[in-house]
Design an enzyme around this catalytic site. Sequence first.
Site, PDB file in Angstrom:
ATOM      1  N   CYS A  25       0.819  -1.219   0.000  1.00  9.72           N
ATOM      2  CA  CYS A  25       0.000   0.000   0.000  1.00  9.72           C
ATOM      3  C   CYS A  25       0.849   1.264   0.000  1.00  9.72           C
ATOM      4  O   CYS A  25       0.296   2.378  -0.049  1.00  9.72           O
ATOM      5  CB  CYS A  25      -0.907   0.031   1.231  1.00  9.72           C
ATOM      6  SG  CYS A  25      -1.924  -1.426   1.461  1.00  9.72           S
ATOM      7  N   HIS A  69      -5.541   1.152   6.064  1.00  7.78           N
ATOM      8  CA  HIS A  69      -6.154   0.382   4.981  1.00  7.78           C
ATOM      9  C   HIS A  69      -6.802  -0.851   5.586  1.00  7.78           C
ATOM     10  O   HIS A  69      -6.132  -1.711   6.146  1.00  7.78           O
ATOM     11  CB  HIS A  69      -5.115  -0.032   3.945  1.00  7.78           C
ATOM     12  CG  HIS A  69      -5.682  -0.918   2.862  1.00  7.78           C
ATOM     13  ND1 HIS A  69      -6.891  -0.663   2.253  1.00  7.78           N
ATOM     14  CD2 HIS A  69      -5.204  -2.057   2.286  1.00  7.78           C
ATOM     15  CE1 HIS A  69      -7.138  -1.600   1.355  1.00  7.78           C
ATOM     16  NE2 HIS A  69      -6.132  -2.465   1.358  1.00  7.78           N
ATOM     17  N   HIS A  80      -9.538  -4.202   5.361  1.00  6.98           N
ATOM     18  CA  HIS A  80     -10.265  -5.178   4.565  1.00  6.98           C
ATOM     19  C   HIS A  80     -11.547  -5.601   5.274  1.00  6.98           C
ATOM     20  O   HIS A  80     -12.063  -6.695   5.027  1.00  6.98           O
ATOM     21  CB  HIS A  80      -9.394  -6.414   4.315  1.00  6.98           C
ATOM     22  CG  HIS A  80      -8.364  -6.224   3.253  1.00  6.98           C
ATOM     23  ND1 HIS A  80      -7.649  -7.267   2.714  1.00  6.98           N
ATOM     24  CD2 HIS A  80      -7.904  -5.110   2.624  1.00  6.98           C
ATOM     25  CE1 HIS A  80      -6.801  -6.812   1.806  1.00  6.98           C
ATOM     26  NE2 HIS A  80      -6.940  -5.501   1.743  1.00  6.98           N
ATOM     27  N   GLU A  89     -26.106   9.364  13.220  1.00 10.32           N
ATOM     28  CA  GLU A  89     -25.320   9.996  14.275  1.00 10.32           C
ATOM     29  C   GLU A  89     -23.819   9.850  14.061  1.00 10.32           C
ATOM     30  O   GLU A  89     -23.045  10.779  14.298  1.00 10.32           O
ATOM     31  CB  GLU A  89     -25.719   9.402  15.627  1.00 10.32           C
ATOM     32  CG  GLU A  89     -24.972   9.974  16.829  1.00 10.32           C
ATOM     33  CD  GLU A  89     -25.309  11.437  17.115  1.00 10.32           C
ATOM     34  OE1 GLU A  89     -24.565  12.065  17.891  1.00 10.32           O
ATOM     35  OE2 GLU A  89     -26.311  11.944  16.557  1.00 10.32           O
ATOM     36  N   GLU A 141     -36.987 -20.611   0.982  1.00  6.59           N
ATOM     37  CA  GLU A 141     -36.779 -20.083   2.333  1.00  6.59           C
ATOM     38  C   GLU A 141     -36.703 -18.556   2.318  1.00  6.59           C
ATOM     39  O   GLU A 141     -35.824 -17.965   1.722  1.00  6.59           O
ATOM     40  CB  GLU A 141     -35.483 -20.673   2.913  1.00  6.59           C
ATOM     41  CG  GLU A 141     -35.246 -20.350   4.369  1.00  6.59           C
ATOM     42  CD  GLU A 141     -34.004 -21.046   4.906  1.00  6.59           C
ATOM     43  OE1 GLU A 141     -33.632 -20.771   6.051  1.00  6.59           O
ATOM     44  OE2 GLU A 141     -33.402 -21.849   4.169  1.00  6.59           O
ATOM     45  N   SER A 186     -34.125 -24.455  -4.900  1.00  8.16           N
ATOM     46  CA  SER A 186     -33.815 -24.360  -3.478  1.00  8.16           C
ATOM     47  C   SER A 186     -32.618 -25.240  -3.159  1.00  8.16           C
ATOM     48  O   SER A 186     -32.314 -26.203  -3.874  1.00  8.16           O
ATOM     49  CB  SER A 186     -35.023 -24.801  -2.646  1.00  8.16           C
ATOM     50  OG  SER A 186     -34.691 -24.918  -1.276  1.00  8.16           O
ATOM     51  N   SER A 187     -31.931 -24.922  -2.058  1.00  8.91           N
ATOM     52  CA  SER A 187     -30.828 -25.771  -1.607  1.00  8.91           C
ATOM     53  C   SER A 187     -31.359 -27.074  -1.015  1.00  8.91           C
ATOM     54  O   SER A 187     -30.625 -28.050  -0.881  1.00  8.91           O
ATOM     55  CB  SER A 187     -29.974 -25.040  -0.569  1.00  8.91           C
ATOM     56  OG  SER A 187     -30.761 -24.634   0.532  1.00  8.91           O
TER      57      SER A 187
END
Length: 513
Positions: free
Chosen positions: A115, A133, A135, A158, A292, A425-426
């Site tokens: 970086c 930096h 992640h 806020e 789902e 669907s899974s």
Amino acid sequence: MATLAVNGGGGAAAATHTQAYLEGRAVKETRVLISELCRHFYTLGWVSGTGGSITIKVHDDSIPKPQQLILMSPSGVQKERMEPEDMYVLSGNGTMLSSPSPKPYPHKPPKCSDCAPLFMKAYEKRDAGAVIHSHGIESCLVTMINPMSKEFRITHMEMIKGIKGHGYYDELVVPIIENTAYENELTDSLAKAIDAYPKATAVLVRNHGIYVWGDSWINAKTQAECYHYLFDAAIKLHQLGLDWSTPNHGPTRNFKLGLGSNGNVNTSAKAVTEGSDYGSGLFPRCIVLDIEGTTTPISFVSEVLFPYARDNVGKHLSVTYDTAETQDDIKLLRSQVEDDLKQGVAGAVPIPPGDAGKEEVIAALVANVDAMIKADRKITALKQLQGHIWRTGFESNELEGEVFDDVPEALEKWHSLGTKVYIYSSGSRLAQRLIFGNSNYGDLRKYLSGFFDTAVGNKRETPSYVEITNSLGVDKPSEILFVTDVYQEATAAKAAGKELFVILDGWMQVHSH
């Protein structure tokens, strides 16, 4: 530690290059500070997997800020295990003055942060005192919600007050630049973003992370924490179908999907007709529905189906152990567990060979299935067995499928329009047929043209939707409408060219490819 003698500059700058100054209190304290901060950032998920970095200027009132020494963390190291002596020391103009000594295997040869050129841009263009930096997953995901957006905007929160130059009523704007294969290739685009957004104290990198700078390390850290909070808030608001960029954070669409914030397809037939290009009289040839959270409450799956399978797996295996169907289930599970053990998957335990005692084999199977269910794994071996267990429950009337109140009406409407409706669907295709064939509204399978499960691929991967497109025989992927409540699934389907309806906690967003 290797120290490089550097001459030139004269005056205060030259004084910082001496061996005595490099080994002095101010530099040592900054080294310690960086290692402490990285350990803290690691606990926040900002610098895991050797990713992320931090740089801080050595504060010295006797040295003009542009000439103060710069300390940077190394690249490719476990940030939570760094020691003060691992830091690099650079002059104010980026010249290397001191580098760490090599460590024995398995440590990599020392290398300054990738970086570094980006950090230097923040120092040069913003007179920063520190740059972080991160992640952090929030900073990555928030750039993916709208892949075409070049900015992140938010207001009336806020924590905006923690960003330099901003108040509660202000709109915070953070530029987004596109990621590259190598960190240093981001330098030019980051510099352009800094120039284009003079009020910004951060730049997001899509699918990557964020660079945040401040007048001091305290200011940079405070702002980084506020940014991550705001990104997390934006993601959660998005999941609620709310617009984080507007003052009242109202719904992202002008219509609500039906009977409350339960995540269903409420009045979807009407919404599909009126809420997209299909309102002009066109209608999709095919609709592919997730289950789902889309047609069925998530609670039905997590609080009814999963517990039933978990509580009855031992009984089911014991009663049906010698059948060809159950032996096939065991074969699949055995293969899956062998792979899990090789990969160190938590909860996987060895399954005794087939000639071992029946009870011993079943005990091991129960332990593995329990761990798989708790981890909500989307694997064929588990889904096939669950389907067989649930079939017993439906046949004995211990289970009844549940769909949202508007689903039957929507299915009937689509059917009357000649639109073919499929399920993806899974859960196994057997489980899907059981849910819709034994629902709280009776047998709804007459409205469904077919069922897809993970045999066609993972629901978050684009090739799965390409396979479905090929199976349905449409001329164009855009003739298929995919409805889901999971954004990652929608992204994968969109990449395959499908029209999308994304349902998020009772609110729908329309995405046309």
